[in-house]
Design a protein around this motif. Structure first.
Motif, PDB file in Angstrom:
ATOM      1  N   GLU A  58       0.868  -1.321   0.004  1.00  0.00           N
ATOM      2  CA  GLU A  58       0.118   0.118  -0.011  1.00  0.00           C
ATOM      3  C   GLU A  58       0.743   1.262   0.113  1.00  0.00           C
ATOM      4  O   GLU A  58       0.398   2.269  -0.635  1.00  0.00           O
ATOM      5  N   LYS A  81       0.612   6.630  -6.725  1.00  0.00           N
ATOM      6  CA  LYS A  81      -0.693   7.507  -7.088  1.00  0.00           C
ATOM      7  C   LYS A  81      -0.172   8.968  -6.708  1.00  0.00           C
ATOM      8  O   LYS A  81      -0.468   9.729  -7.728  1.00  0.00           O
ATOM      9  N   VAL A 139       0.379   4.132  -2.562  1.00  0.00           N
ATOM     10  CA  VAL A 139       0.496   5.515  -2.248  1.00  0.00           C
ATOM     11  C   VAL A 139       1.337   6.440  -3.168  1.00  0.00           C
ATOM     12  O   VAL A 139       1.137   7.518  -3.907  1.00  0.00           O
ATOM     13  N   LYS A 141      -9.057   1.314  -4.100  1.00  0.00           N
ATOM     14  CA  LYS A 141      -9.108   1.959  -2.686  1.00  0.00           C
ATOM     15  C   LYS A 141      -8.492   3.256  -3.025  1.00  0.00           C
ATOM     16  O   LYS A 141      -8.688   4.679  -2.799  1.00  0.00           O
ATOM     17  N   HIS A 142      -7.083   3.226  -3.792  1.00  0.00           N
ATOM     18  CA  HIS A 142      -6.480   4.498  -4.374  1.00  0.00           C
ATOM     19  C   HIS A 142      -6.845   5.166  -5.549  1.00  0.00           C
ATOM     20  O   HIS A 142      -5.792   5.755  -6.205  1.00  0.00           O
TER      21      HIS A 142
END
Length: 257
Positions: free
Chosen positions: A118, A125, A122, A149-150
């Protein structure tokens, strides 16, 4: 010219003379996306990219190994951030399916691997970079959850294996997969190739990983992708030249190279 891009190779794992031969004797190979295993691997891939214009590096931490300690992780993340403009993607990252199966230990620290993945998602992104994923079988849906989710759009599941429900999820989300030379002889992979849209497909070697079938005993080389393209053309009912063109277009667009 049958131009190709090897969308996933561990070029830093080859010997110097092998790398020189791959780069200099393969005019049909436009580029290779060389993914990283850890910090030392990332540094070598950066060096190779500066030596050879065909080498496009990706920086990450391969999941099929022990988790980095806090100092190792901090050093890796700091280095990646300071060299992010040199990389075409975050990778190789993901979840440790094979390591987990091998250990068969209920105390296996899967949550730590999920948290590490994750953290990389992040960054992908934040920096608007594609992400290269090692996520097969039961791990793929969990990785999809994190990507969704992202709101990650550019995800490449290399050498993907999984069930039909997950395949449809990847297709719907616009994610890409890539096929290794085992598409020539592995029925499980050939079945995936039949249903996955050609405009979301790339080819790779994952070299120096060795292959079986007609490649038994041969050193893995990007030229093996010619056989992958030939198999794809038959499975898709497309001309070989059409497949070469589409794969090149897909990979150049995905990695912005």
């Amino acid at each position: 010219m049958k131009s190709m891009i090897d969308s996933h190779i561990h070029l830093d794992h080859y010997k110097d003379e092998e790398i020189e031969a791959i780069i200099s004797s393969s005019p049909s190979i436009q580029s290779v996306v060389s993914v990283s295993y850890d910090l030392e691997s990332a540094k070598r891939n950066l060096f190779l990219s500066e030596k050879y214009s065909k080498v496009k590096p990706a920086f990450g931490y391969h999941p099929e190994q022990s988790l980095p300690n806090s100092e190792e992780l901090a050093n890796l993340m700091t280095w990646i951030e300071s060299h992010k403009e040199k990389m075409v993607a975050i990778g190789e990252v993901g979840l440790p399916y094979y390591l987990r199966m091998e250990k068969d230990d209920p105390s296996f620290p899967l949550q730590g691997y999920i948290e590490l993945l994750e953290a990389f998602i992040v960054l992908a992104k934040k920096w608007e970079k594609p992400i290269v994923l090692h996520a097969v079988y039961d791990d793929a849906p969990a990785v999809c959850d994190l990507l969704e989710k992202h709101s990650i759009e550019k995800a490449h599941f290399h050498w993907f294996k999984g069930d039909s429900k997950t395949i449809q999820r990847l297709i719907k989300n616009g994610y890409f997969i890539s096929f290794t030379p085992d598409i020539v002889y592995e029925e499980e992979i050939r079945e995936i190739a039949k249903v996955f849209p050609i405009d979301q497909v790339m080819v790779e070697t994952d070299g120096p990983w060795p292959f079986e079938g007609p490649f038994q005993g041969l050193a893995t080389h990007p030229k093996m992708m010619n056989e992958s393209v030939s198999s794809l053309s038959k499975l898709k009912g497309m001309s070989v030249q059409e497949v070469y063109r589409q794969l090149l277009k897909n990979t150049k667009s995905f990695y912005t190279i």
